[in-house]
Design a protein around this motif. Sequence first.
Motif, PDB file in Angstrom:
ATOM      1  N   UNK A  38      -2.861  -1.898   3.024  1.00 31.76           N
ATOM      2  CA  UNK A  38      -2.832  -3.108   3.825  1.00 31.76           C
ATOM      3  C   UNK A  38      -4.244  -3.538   4.190  1.00 31.76           C
ATOM      4  N   UNK A  39      -4.335  -4.675   4.846  1.00 33.56           N
ATOM      5  CA  UNK A  39      -5.637  -5.176   5.255  1.00 33.56           C
ATOM      6  C   UNK A  39      -6.125  -4.432   6.501  1.00 33.56           C
ATOM      7  N   UNK A  73      -9.509  -5.038   2.194  1.00 38.55           N
ATOM      8  CA  UNK A  73      -8.325  -4.403   1.615  1.00 38.55           C
ATOM      9  C   UNK A  73      -8.743  -3.497   0.469  1.00 38.55           C
ATOM     10  N   UNK A 132      -2.450  -4.147  10.160  1.00 40.78           N
ATOM     11  CA  UNK A 132      -1.549  -4.184   9.019  1.00 40.78           C
ATOM     12  C   UNK A 132      -1.027  -2.796   8.683  1.00 40.78           C
ATOM     13  N   UNK A 133       0.216  -2.770   8.211  1.00 38.36           N
ATOM     14  CA  UNK A 133       0.745  -1.557   7.615  1.00 38.36           C
ATOM     15  C   UNK A 133       0.239  -1.425   6.188  1.00 38.36           C
ATOM     16  N   UNK A 134       0.568  -0.310   5.522  1.00 40.50           N
ATOM     17  CA  UNK A 134       0.075  -0.077   4.160  1.00 40.50           C
ATOM     18  C   UNK A 134       0.779  -0.916   3.109  1.00 40.50           C
ATOM     19  N   UNK A 135       1.892  -1.549   3.487  1.00 39.75           N
ATOM     20  CA  UNK A 135       2.590  -2.400   2.545  1.00 39.75           C
ATOM     21  C   UNK A 135       3.713  -1.690   1.812  1.00 39.75           C
ATOM     22  N   UNK A 191     -11.605  -5.583  -1.664  1.00 44.33           N
ATOM     23  CA  UNK A 191     -11.282  -7.008  -1.598  1.00 44.33           C
ATOM     24  C   UNK A 191     -11.452  -7.464  -0.152  1.00 44.33           C
ATOM     25  N   UNK A 201       5.224   1.366   7.318  1.00 39.71           N
ATOM     26  CA  UNK A 201       6.168   0.635   6.479  1.00 39.71           C
ATOM     27  C   UNK A 201       6.886   1.611   5.552  1.00 39.71           C
ATOM     28  N   UNK A 240       3.631  -7.082   3.299  1.00 40.78           N
ATOM     29  CA  UNK A 240       2.808  -6.515   4.365  1.00 40.78           C
ATOM     30  C   UNK A 240       3.381  -6.872   5.723  1.00 40.78           C
ATOM     31  N   UNK A 241       3.479  -5.864   6.553  1.00 42.76           N
ATOM     32  CA  UNK A 241       3.854  -6.067   7.952  1.00 42.76           C
ATOM     33  C   UNK A 241       2.577  -5.970   8.786  1.00 42.76           C
ATOM     34  N   UNK A 296       2.279 -10.736  -0.552  1.00 40.80           N
ATOM     35  CA  UNK A 296       1.003 -10.795  -1.258  1.00 40.80           C
ATOM     36  C   UNK A 296       1.226 -10.486  -2.733  1.00 40.80           C
ATOM     37  N   UNK A 330       3.760  -7.340  -3.103  1.00 44.67           N
ATOM     38  CA  UNK A 330       3.495  -6.431  -1.998  1.00 44.67           C
ATOM     39  C   UNK A 330       3.909  -7.152  -0.722  1.00 44.67           C
TER      40      UNK A 330
END
Lengths: 116, 115
Positions: free
Chosen positions: A43-44, A38, B106-109, A88, B6, B90-91, B37, B88
């Motif tokens: 996002x991850x 991350x 994951x999306x960017x949040x 991270x 997102x 997250x999707x 998160x 945050x």
Amino acid sequence: AQSVAQPEDQVNVAEGNPLTVKCTYSVSGNPYLFWYVQYPNRGLQFLLKYITGDNLVKGSYGFEAEFNKSQTSFHLKKPSALVSDSALYFCAVRPLLSTGGFKTIFGAGTRLFVKA
Amino acid sequence: DAMVIQNPRYQVTQFGKPVTLSCSQTLNHNVMYWYQQKSSQAPKLLFHYYDKDFNNEADTPDNFQSRRPNTSFCFLDIRSPGLGDAAMYLCATSRSRGSSYNEQFFGPGTRLTVL
């Protein structure tokens, strides 16, 4: 209880040196194992996974991880670190025999800092 | 490029004022997840949809709800946001069938601030 441990909050390494980010797990059955990265305010991103087969798994951006069943570990490695690897890192486990549907257990994360 | 989107990226709401976060995907994945998160901690799964089947985590507060009107879209509704809900969100999606399980995308949040 099922858990994932990343024993180091932060890892510091000089650019060009090898890096290792540690992960151990405690789950029932044979799990699926993952590493995600991350970057700030993002996002991850998936790096690599171990399902079965060769214990050494190669992934994105030159990263690899070694599955060790006897030590229940899945350490992330890279032969030569880049400053851009600073981020991270999360180890994640999905128990193969989980009754909890698609729940993935994430470690607490390890911050990697690569110094130029 | 196929991706998880997102909206909005940043959301500010007032204490107690309902808010909805949205997620869409072009990956055609059958599983969609919502995570919370906080402060670079591990993502905490709130709930997930396996196709149309909703799966709530036991410790997800009733204040959090979700809707998935079709394969591509999923919404997170926070009915009465508290200061502790600032985080945050997250999707994520994955393509999973039966016992197979693949990595999540994951999306960017969405960073939620509660005033």
